[in-house]
Design a protein around this motif. Structure first.
Motif, PDB file in Angstrom:
ATOM      1  N   PRO A   1     -13.028   0.739 -61.822  1.00  0.00           N
ATOM      2  CA  PRO A   1     -13.349  -0.399 -61.155  1.00  0.00           C
ATOM      3  C   PRO A   1     -12.970  -0.474 -59.516  1.00  0.00           C
ATOM      4  O   PRO A   1     -11.856   0.176 -59.201  1.00  0.00           O
ATOM      5  N   TRP A   2     -13.839  -1.166 -59.010  1.00  0.00           N
ATOM      6  CA  TRP A   2     -13.667  -1.436 -57.665  1.00  0.00           C
ATOM      7  C   TRP A   2     -12.717  -2.582 -57.308  1.00  0.00           C
ATOM      8  O   TRP A   2     -12.612  -3.453 -58.228  1.00  0.00           O
ATOM      9  N   ARG A   3     -11.940  -2.723 -56.245  1.00  0.00           N
ATOM     10  CA  ARG A   3     -11.280  -3.967 -56.172  1.00  0.00           C
ATOM     11  C   ARG A   3     -11.103  -4.163 -54.563  1.00  0.00           C
ATOM     12  O   ARG A   3     -11.019  -3.231 -53.914  1.00  0.00           O
ATOM     13  N   SER A   4     -11.290  -5.447 -54.151  1.00  0.00           N
ATOM     14  CA  SER A   4     -11.539  -5.638 -52.923  1.00  0.00           C
ATOM     15  C   SER A   4      -9.839  -5.855 -52.145  1.00  0.00           C
ATOM     16  O   SER A   4      -8.907  -5.985 -52.586  1.00  0.00           O
ATOM     17  N   LEU A   5     -10.012  -5.348 -50.934  1.00  0.00           N
ATOM     18  CA  LEU A   5      -8.686  -5.294 -50.049  1.00  0.00           C
ATOM     19  C   LEU A   5      -9.218  -5.479 -48.378  1.00  0.00           C
ATOM     20  O   LEU A   5      -9.703  -4.871 -47.918  1.00  0.00           O
ATOM     21  N   PRO A   6      -8.516  -6.654 -47.939  1.00  0.00           N
ATOM     22  CA  PRO A   6      -8.697  -6.908 -46.624  1.00  0.00           C
ATOM     23  C   PRO A   6      -8.267  -5.714 -45.839  1.00  0.00           C
ATOM     24  O   PRO A   6      -7.132  -5.363 -45.918  1.00  0.00           O
ATOM     25  N   SER A   7      -8.931  -5.440 -44.817  1.00  0.00           N
ATOM     26  CA  SER A   7      -8.343  -4.265 -43.929  1.00  0.00           C
ATOM     27  C   SER A   7      -9.203  -4.440 -42.512  1.00  0.00           C
ATOM     28  O   SER A   7      -9.904  -5.409 -42.089  1.00  0.00           O
ATOM     29  N   ARG A   8      -9.111  -3.315 -41.555  1.00  0.00           N
ATOM     30  CA  ARG A   8      -9.955  -3.670 -40.418  1.00  0.00           C
ATOM     31  C   ARG A   8     -11.184  -3.489 -40.418  1.00  0.00           C
ATOM     32  O   ARG A   8     -11.779  -3.922 -39.299  1.00  0.00           O
ATOM     33  N   TYR A   9     -11.540  -3.397 -41.461  1.00  0.00           N
ATOM     34  CA  TYR A   9     -13.197  -3.168 -41.573  1.00  0.00           C
ATOM     35  C   TYR A   9     -13.711  -4.701 -41.970  1.00  0.00           C
ATOM     36  O   TYR A   9     -14.763  -4.778 -41.551  1.00  0.00           O
ATOM     37  N   GLY A  10     -12.814  -5.381 -42.373  1.00  0.00           N
ATOM     38  CA  GLY A  10     -13.041  -6.743 -43.162  1.00  0.00           C
ATOM     39  C   GLY A  10     -13.965  -7.581 -41.865  1.00  0.00           C
ATOM     40  O   GLY A  10     -13.425  -7.765 -40.708  1.00  0.00           O
ATOM     41  N   ARG A  11     -15.042  -7.902 -41.999  1.00  0.00           N
ATOM     42  CA  ARG A  11     -15.588  -8.790 -41.076  1.00  0.00           C
ATOM     43  C   ARG A  11     -16.611 -10.194 -41.746  1.00  0.00           C
ATOM     44  O   ARG A  11     -17.170  -9.830 -42.879  1.00  0.00           O
ATOM     45  N   ARG A  12     -16.772 -11.268 -41.381  1.00  0.00           N
ATOM     46  CA  ARG A  12     -17.500 -12.555 -41.363  1.00  0.00           C
ATOM     47  C   ARG A  12     -18.464 -12.367 -40.462  1.00  0.00           C
ATOM     48  O   ARG A  12     -18.236 -12.636 -39.489  1.00  0.00           O
ATOM     49  N   ILE A  13     -19.908 -12.518 -40.915  1.00  0.00           N
ATOM     50  CA  ILE A  13     -21.018 -12.795 -39.960  1.00  0.00           C
ATOM     51  C   ILE A  13     -21.512 -14.019 -40.404  1.00  0.00           C
ATOM     52  O   ILE A  13     -21.877 -14.348 -41.514  1.00  0.00           O
ATOM     53  N   THR A  14     -21.488 -15.208 -39.804  1.00  0.00           N
ATOM     54  CA  THR A  14     -21.773 -16.565 -40.012  1.00  0.00           C
ATOM     55  C   THR A  14     -22.976 -17.217 -39.399  1.00  0.00           C
ATOM     56  O   THR A  14     -23.663 -16.400 -38.398  1.00  0.00           O
ATOM     57  N   ALA A  15     -23.301 -18.203 -39.821  1.00  0.00           N
ATOM     58  CA  ALA A  15     -24.364 -19.144 -39.189  1.00  0.00           C
ATOM     59  C   ALA A  15     -23.953 -19.681 -37.756  1.00  0.00           C
ATOM     60  O   ALA A  15     -24.766 -20.534 -37.192  1.00  0.00           O
ATOM     61  N   SER A  16     -22.530 -19.900 -37.753  1.00  0.00           N
ATOM     62  CA  SER A  16     -22.111 -20.781 -36.561  1.00  0.00           C
ATOM     63  C   SER A  16     -21.506 -20.124 -35.638  1.00  0.00           C
ATOM     64  O   SER A  16     -21.410 -20.569 -34.432  1.00  0.00           O
ATOM     65  N   THR A  17     -20.902 -18.616 -35.716  1.00  0.00           N
ATOM     66  CA  THR A  17     -19.998 -18.092 -34.585  1.00  0.00           C
ATOM     67  C   THR A  17     -20.635 -16.921 -34.299  1.00  0.00           C
ATOM     68  O   THR A  17     -20.216 -16.196 -33.190  1.00  0.00           O
ATOM     69  N   THR A  18     -21.638 -15.906 -34.867  1.00  0.00           N
ATOM     70  CA  THR A  18     -21.704 -14.694 -34.823  1.00  0.00           C
ATOM     71  C   THR A  18     -22.941 -14.554 -33.867  1.00  0.00           C
ATOM     72  O   THR A  18     -24.183 -14.873 -34.079  1.00  0.00           O
ATOM     73  N   PRO A  19     -22.873 -13.929 -32.523  1.00  0.00           N
ATOM     74  CA  PRO A  19     -24.080 -13.637 -31.859  1.00  0.00           C
ATOM     75  C   PRO A  19     -24.838 -12.628 -32.301  1.00  0.00           C
ATOM     76  O   PRO A  19     -24.275 -11.292 -32.606  1.00  0.00           O
ATOM     77  N   PHE A  20     -26.226 -12.462 -32.137  1.00  0.00           N
ATOM     78  CA  PHE A  20     -27.149 -11.535 -32.406  1.00  0.00           C
ATOM     79  C   PHE A  20     -27.946 -11.204 -31.169  1.00  0.00           C
ATOM     80  O   PHE A  20     -28.599 -11.947 -30.337  1.00  0.00           O
ATOM     81  N   HIS A  21     -28.344  -9.866 -30.989  1.00  0.00           N
ATOM     82  CA  HIS A  21     -29.210  -9.566 -29.865  1.00  0.00           C
ATOM     83  C   HIS A  21     -30.751  -9.558 -30.651  1.00  0.00           C
ATOM     84  O   HIS A  21     -30.852  -9.144 -31.650  1.00  0.00           O
ATOM     85  N   LEU A  22     -31.556 -10.175 -29.830  1.00  0.00           N
ATOM     86  CA  LEU A  22     -32.883 -10.121 -30.146  1.00  0.00           C
ATOM     87  C   LEU A  22     -33.538  -8.807 -29.723  1.00  0.00           C
ATOM     88  O   LEU A  22     -33.380  -8.403 -28.389  1.00  0.00           O
TER      89      LEU A  22
END
Length: 697
Positions: free
Chosen positions: A256-277
């Protein structure tokens, strides 16, 4: 029967499995629900009014069929059916375009496993590897609040809404939600799912999931309608959209997999994340706004549905029902009319004026793209690839052609819209280094499909087709439209060249073993007249299209066939490659498709509760040999939920799916829930999440 919390333990430990019951299923408290919320009070298809509102922005109230003059796919299918004796099982009524009623009452009354003896033929069309010989489940009624898996299997929840993603994230608290907390926690309504190895031990990986939309009525106490949301709640919803990258660990392959917050953890959202066109539209006047006068940086991504994992280890995500988040106005470019932007939106414009087209008419043009994210670098800037066209992207499935160019197949998930293919200009190595970004998707040619019935159908196909170019060599080939216009208003361009209108073309995947391409057409209840590759009007059940290209992925011609026309197998309007009803199981509204390493096709559904009164499920579908068209059900999801993002490892015997919108039933609220998924006992609302099924040890 045991349950586990989806929250990661402070110390690495094996989660207790949750074993699905085989008898006496727990059902949701359907009685006593209050009247449906004052949102739409309608549906034209198999969805609840809640789904229509929260996911699609009530798109079916303002249908936007293609203006293409090409005959629709269902009309071509009728021609093929009428000419091909092999498809006689569809019945004369189907050929005439009759919409035959489903056997809902009979299907709902079937006991679990009632067809097991019929569908388990030794060695016949069964999955290979560790999945060989599983005992099919179902049919399972739509009101069962459980994840049902085969005998001898068990499931556990890997991660769910509100669980920590970023190191230091707080534990989820329903009554103390904040935007700041949600920016570090797993988002809502996960859809596309992939797991990318970290190192070579097989014990660490990165789990990447999309978060398509939010159900505020079962997220926030006291919700009555969108206007009742506070400014803080809207910001929480924006933060719950997007994508999550989270590290997962296990004791070894097949565990079984189990989640573990780490330095790779990241949230990409509708309100804060910049994207390059990237690509031809970057810097265009069509995407410039007051906040971004250069038209090259977009804040946020939203309504991320299916996606794809690139051979170089990045993740693609499709922005689908973007139209539902914007308020229309007389400043909106009329060419956006084909996307169905409403007069109300979801109320996000009340807190962020960029969602009001009266103030920012070009902001809507900055959504509806394919997004690319590098999960191995949490500080990288995601990209939106404009060369791949703008429409309601279900996803994008990449593969490498013989000459090293990258090809992506993409569906536009709306009734009457089209199937697309992108072929890159540049080449990559056949085995590119994982996690290394490149610009190969920033330039290339965009095509759209036209289907036809030419000549006599053969034993392996029903018709032919061609990929019509929209752009070639960095220029438009659509008369009267510039390159930028073709890519921003791609639906209009596709109609102009005569592309075939389809029945909600959703996920499109290429079989890694045979090279054939499979497209899930979910349904199209709004179609009133027969039209191409489905012989039924008011198509509530959908179908699967098989495409065989005349060469490798860069070919411009193909043949097509219908291996499965969905529904109750005893309904004569269905078709399972000629197999009798006793040999297959019910399936409706195919949505996501996936392949295991052996070339086995897996189909998840979105709409079986409304069309067959059965729980949405993950099915295995045989595509080759004497049992072609054979459908067997592997698992089903809880009441109100759909099955998303299947990830099948047949060698290890691991099956993962996203359980999206559990409890999404008309009349449900925080105070009156119908689901308790994931059954951890800690939270009084359902939490969408990722589950993994494994053989019981």
């Amino acid at each position: 029967m045991t349950t586990t919390s989806c929250s990661p333990a402070p110390e690495a430990r094996e989660p207790e499995p949750r074993v699905a019951p085989r008898t006496g299923p727990r059902t949701g408290p359907r009685r006593g629900l209050r009247q449906p919320l004052p949102m739409t009070g309608h549906t034209l298809g198999s969805r609840s009014a809640q789904t229509c509102h929260f996911r699609c922005g009530d798109a079916c109230l303002t249908p936007r069929p293609s203006s293409s003059t090409a005959p629709p796919f269902e009309e071509l299918a009728q021609q093929a059916v009428g000419r091909r004796a092999l498809l006689a099982g569809l019945g004369a009524a189907a050929v005439a375009g009759a919409a035959l009623a489903p056997r809902q009452a009979r299907a709902a009354g079937r006991a679990r496993g009632s067809r097991a003896a019929a569908v388990v033929a030794p060695g016949a069309a069964a999955p290979a590897g560790a999945l060989a010989g599983f005992a099919p489940v179902g049919p399972v009624p739509a009101d069962v609040d459980d994840v049902v898996v085969p005998d001898g299997w068990e499931w556990h929840c890997v991660i769910a809404w509100g669980d920590p993603v970023v190191a230091g994230a707080p534990a989820f608290d329903l009554d103390a939600q904040t935007p700041e907390a949600q920016l570090t926690q797993f988002g809502y309504n996960c859809d596309y799912l992939t797991v990318l190895p970290l190192g070579g031990s097989g014990k660490r990986a990165l789990l990447v999931a999309n978060h398509e939309y939010t159900n505020e009525n079962i997220m926030f106490p006291g919700y009555t309608d969108d206007a009742s949301l506070t400014a803080e709640q809207r910001m929480i919803s924006m933060a719950a959209h997007g994508m999550s990258v989270v590290e997962v660990r296990r004791d070894g392959p097949g565990r079984p997999w189990r989640s573990l917050p780490s330095r790779y953890g990241r949230r990409i959202t509708a309100s804060t994340t910049p994207f390059h066109l990237t690509g031809p539209v970057a810097g265009s006047e069509l995407v410039r706004t007051s906040a971004d006068p250069e038209g090259r940086t977009v804040v946020g991504t939203l309504n991320n549905c299916a996606g794809g994992t690139t051979p170089w280890g990045t993740v693609l995500s499709g922005e689908e029902n973007f139209q539902g988040y914007f308020r229309s106005s007389d400043r909106l470019d009329p060419r956006n009319g084909v996307y169905g932007i409403s007069d109300t939106g979801r109320g996000w414009d009340l807190g962020d004026e960029r969602f009001d087209t009266a103030k920012e008419p070009n902001e809507v043009n900055r959504f509806g793209w394919i997004v690319e994210v590098n999960p191995f670098d949490p500080f990288s800037t995601p990209r939106k690839h404009t060369a791949m066209g703008r429409f309601r992207h279900e996803g994008a499935t990449p593969s490498i052609a013989e000459d090293g160019r990258v090809v992506c197949y993409m569906g536009d998930d709306t009734g009457g819209q089209h199937l697309y293919k992108f072929v890159s200009r540049d080449r990559v190595a056949q085995r590119p280094r994982s996690g290394r970004e490149n610009d190969v998707l920033e330039h290339g040619d965009l095509y759209v499909a036209r289907f036809a019935v030419d000549g006599e159908p053969s034993s392996d196909h029903d018709g032919t087709g061609e990929w019509l170019p929209l752009t070639l060599g960095g220029r438009s080939v659509v008369p009267g439209m510039s390159l930028e216009e073709v890519l921003v208003f791609t639906r209009t361009a596709a109609a102009a060249v005569g592309a075939t209108p389809m029945d909600r073309p959703e996920d499109v995947e290429r079989n890694p073993v045979t090279g054939k391409v499979y497209m899930a057409c979910t349904n199209n209840s709004g179609r009133r007249e027969p039209g191409p590759a489905n012989p039924r009007v008011r198509n509530r059940y959908g179908h699967v299209v098989e495409i065989t290209e005349d060469g490798d992925q860069t070919a411009t011609t193909f043949t097509w066939a219908l291996p499965v026309v969905c529904g109750d197998p005893e309904d004569p309007s269905t078709y399972f490659s000629g197999l009798p009803a006793s040999e297959v199981m019910p399936i409706a509204c195919p949505d996501n498709v996936a392949f295991d390493a052996y070339g086995g096709l897996w189909v998840s559904t979105d709409g079986q509760p409304g069309s067959l009164d059965l729980a949405d499920a993950l099915h295995h579908v045989a595509t080759e040999g004497p049992f072609r068209g054979k459908v067997t059900t592997f698992l089903t999801v809880p009441v109100g939920a759909e099955t998303c993002g299947p990830l099948v490892d047949a060698e290890e015997g691991s099956v993962m799916v996203c359980v999206q919108h559990p409890g999404e039933v008309d009349g449900a609220s925080v105070e009156n829930q119908v689901s308790r998924f994931p059954y951890d006992g800690a939270v009084r609302v359902p939490r969408p999440g990722v589950v993994q099924a494994l053989p019981r040890r």
